[in-house]
Design a protein around this motif. Structure first.
Motif, PDB file in Angstrom:
ATOM      1  N   ASN A 175      43.569  30.441  34.212  1.00 45.21           N
ATOM      2  CA  ASN A 175      43.067  31.268  33.115  1.00 45.21           C
ATOM      3  C   ASN A 175      42.432  30.378  32.056  1.00 45.21           C
ATOM      4  O   ASN A 175      43.037  29.413  31.599  1.00 45.21           O
ATOM      5  CB  ASN A 175      44.212  32.075  32.496  1.00 45.21           C
ATOM      6  N   GLU A 176      41.210  30.699  31.674  1.00 41.59           N
ATOM      7  CA  GLU A 176      40.499  29.972  30.634  1.00 41.59           C
ATOM      8  C   GLU A 176      39.836  30.972  29.698  1.00 41.59           C
ATOM      9  O   GLU A 176      39.599  32.129  30.065  1.00 41.59           O
ATOM     10  CB  GLU A 176      39.452  29.029  31.237  1.00 41.59           C
ATOM     11  N   THR A 177      39.522  30.525  28.502  1.00 43.01           N
ATOM     12  CA  THR A 177      38.882  31.381  27.508  1.00 43.01           C
ATOM     13  C   THR A 177      37.371  31.309  27.665  1.00 43.01           C
ATOM     14  O   THR A 177      36.783  30.221  27.648  1.00 43.01           O
ATOM     15  CB  THR A 177      39.289  30.953  26.091  1.00 43.01           C
ATOM     16  N   ASP A 178      36.742  32.489  27.816  1.00 45.19           N
ATOM     17  CA  ASP A 178      35.287  32.544  27.924  1.00 45.19           C
ATOM     18  C   ASP A 178      34.685  32.220  26.554  1.00 45.19           C
ATOM     19  O   ASP A 178      34.976  32.899  25.563  1.00 45.19           O
ATOM     20  CB  ASP A 178      34.860  33.947  28.358  1.00 45.19           C
ATOM     21  N   GLY A 213      35.280  35.250  24.324  1.00 46.30           N
ATOM     22  CA  GLY A 213      36.585  34.954  23.765  1.00 46.30           C
ATOM     23  C   GLY A 213      37.735  35.535  24.554  1.00 46.30           C
ATOM     24  O   GLY A 213      38.899  35.420  24.150  1.00 46.30           O
ATOM     25  N   LYS A 214      37.441  36.155  25.709  1.00 41.85           N
ATOM     26  CA  LYS A 214      38.487  36.761  26.532  1.00 41.85           C
ATOM     27  C   LYS A 214      38.993  35.752  27.570  1.00 41.85           C
ATOM     28  O   LYS A 214      38.291  34.818  27.943  1.00 41.85           O
ATOM     29  CB  LYS A 214      37.953  38.009  27.235  1.00 41.85           C
ATOM     30  N   ARG A 215      40.217  35.978  28.016  1.00 34.49           N
ATOM     31  CA  ARG A 215      40.803  35.136  29.056  1.00 34.49           C
ATOM     32  C   ARG A 215      40.315  35.605  30.418  1.00 34.49           C
ATOM     33  O   ARG A 215      40.450  36.791  30.782  1.00 34.49           O
ATOM     34  CB  ARG A 215      42.328  35.204  29.015  1.00 34.49           C
TER      35      ARG A 215
END
Length: 529
Positions: free
Chosen positions: A102-105, A109-111
């Motif tokens: 899981n990373e932040t776009d 700003g969403k995971r």
């Protein structure tokens, strides 16, 4: 120390033999670990005298420093150590598998889930005792900022190539060793003490020979007698027959054997430097070689007994079955190893001397979270560990005597079955306190309703029953089931998000008056794998 551990230590004193403190192995053991038995000189922290290192039980690599005060010889030792350790680490960097993270776009700003590389396995470095872990951390700190001749031709003591790279890896292993449950850099004494309880103190358990004497004493001897012999027995020359499990040396060894040998080496080296070419130089060279060989034999005599005991400990641990959550914790070690590999390949600078406030807080929070997770997982994996939690009132086990179907009072009623459990335990329960049981590897929560009798309590199951009006099959306990509930959560929640270092107040290193960051060393060919 839990009550169950105290009872096990008392039983060890009574029987004269260490008692099991676990029924499964709670730490990962590699099929091919790298064992590292270091030895240091007295009076100077971090000055290596020698080491045994390798992955082959019967063919260790001996490294020795004939004059530990000589910086050139120290760097030669560290370069030889790098020649052994770095190829071992490199062997685990190529074999990778696809994994999701899981990373932040950055745009939304969403995971989101992204596919990344994860090393299929990770190396494991094993040292004899906790002091060995500290020495590895100290070595890493002293090596990762060393300048090579390629980086700085005017450096007064340029380090051989690859020494700073090894320092960065050792620093990472040392930092990872502080994370509860990590198995990248375990100490053999800690591994054994976690799975067996002896009749001696935890400080005495740091002597590997004494600890093994309690676990596997010789025939006709008790653990206490064997441990005393391991600690104090000396040969006719006054030397310990079971040297301490490094890296410190015995004063009798330093004074009677090591100091005279180093003096002979110094005299031989001085004589060789002043000798003229010809037969005289050949004789002085022979004396220097003999003096160096003598020191190597002394180092071998102090490290080989510990080397053999580390492998003896591995044999004992491998006889235990793996705990259910061991592989999960090892996967987190693999993520850690992969992340550090990527930082090195990307050319990032070495780890800083001191962490900033946010990084330090994140590390502390992560270690606290991992400690709570480790304690919960060990209890779930091991009935003997769970017995200690039950004695302390943090869990209870019993038989289901009745199940009554009930529903929540809402517009869309959900199942809330009432389960009556008969138990002899005395958990610390209060009104509406939540308890948890493992259902298919996931925690199912229930609320405490009250006591029906002295040994009967009622619970209300509140989740993991599906979304329908009727519970899914197997999600509700049935009459006659033997269940174990815990008052502690099985999964740990993450803490609050910390600010970026630039957004911290000036009291924590942020603006105003922000200090300039240290300039990173330039990237060289020796800094990448």
């Amino acid at each position: 120390m839990s009550l169950i551990t105290t009872l096990a230590r008392l039983e060890a004193c009574r029987t004269g033999r260490a008692q099991p403190a676990a029924t499964v192995r709670h730490r990962h053991l590699s099929e091919r670990p790298l064992v590292f038995v270091p030895l240091t000189t007295a009076g100077e922290a971090g000055a290596p005298l020698g080491a045994l290192v390798g992955t082959d039980r019967y063919a260790p690599r001996l490294l020795a420093v004939p004059q530990p005060r000589d910086r050139d010889l120290r760097f030669t030792f560290l370069a030889e150590l790098a020649d052994v350790v770095l190829p071992y680490l490199d062997a685990y960097t190529e074999d990778v598998e696809a994994a999701e993270r899981n990373e932040t776009d950055p745009e939304t700003g969403k995971r989101v889930k992204v596919e990344v590389e994860l090393c299929a396995d990770a190396p494991q470095l094993i040292v004899p005792s906790r002091a060995g872990v500290d020495f590895v951390r100290l070595l890493g700190r002293s090596m990762r900022f060393r300048r090579t001749a390629e980086q700085d031709p005017e450096a007064p003591y340029p380090a051989p190539p690859r020494v700073p790279l090894l320092g960065r890896w050792l620093t990472h292993f040392g930092e990872r060793a502080r994370v509860p449950g990590s198995s990248l850099l375990p100490a053999m004494t800690d591994l054994l003490a976690r799975h067996w309880a002896t009749g001696q103190s935890t400080l005495e358990d740091q002597h590997l020979g004494a600890l093994l004497a309690w676990i596997d004493p010789p025939d006709g001897s008790t653990g206490a007698e064997a441990a005393l012999h391991a600690e104090l027995a000396r040969d006719p020359e006054g030397q310990l027959m079971c040297p301490p499990a490094g890296p410190a040396t015995d004063p009798a060894f330093d004074n009677k054997l090591l100091a005279p040998a180093i003096e002979r080496y110094d005299r031989a080296r001085t004589a060789l430097a002043t000798a003229e070419d010809g037969p005289e130089a050949d004789d002085r060279l022979g004396e220097l070689t003999a003096a160096e060989r003598e020191i190597r034999e002394l180092v071998l005599s102090r490290t080989l007994p510990t080397w053999e005991k580390v492998w003896q400990g591995l044999d004992l641990l491998r006889a235990l079955p793996d705990g259910a959550h061991v592989e999960e914790r090892w996967t987190r070690d693999r993520w850690s190893f992969t992340a550090h590999r990527d930082r090195i390949v990307a050319g990032e600078p070495p780890q800083p001397r001191r962490d900033d406030a946010v990084t330090a807080a994140n590390k502390l929070a992560a270690r606290e979270r991992e400690q709570a997770r480790l304690e919960a997982q060990e209890a779930l994996d091991d009935p003997l560990v769970m017995a200690g939690r039950r004695l302390s009132g943090e869990a209870f086990a019993g038989e289901v005597t009745d199940v009554v179907m009930a529903y929540s009072e809402s517009k869309r009623p959900s199942p809330r079955p009432l389960v009556t459990v008969r138990t002899e335990d005395r958990p610390h329960l209060g009104e509406r306190v939540r308890v948890y049981r493992s259902l298919g590897g996931k925690p199912q929560a229930a609320e405490f309703v009250g006591w029906e009798a002295e040994d009967l309590l009622v619970l209300r199951v509140v989740d993991k029953m599906g979304r329908g009006k009727e519970p899914e099959a197997g999600s509700v306990p049935e009459k006659g089931d033997q269940l174990c509930f815990t008052l502690f959560e099985h999964e740990q929640r993450g803490g609050p998000k910390l600010p970026d270092p630039q957004e911290t107040p000036w009291t924590h290193g942020g603006p105003p008056g922000e200090a300039a960051a240290e300039a990173a060393d330039p990237l060289t060919s020796e800094d990448v794998l």
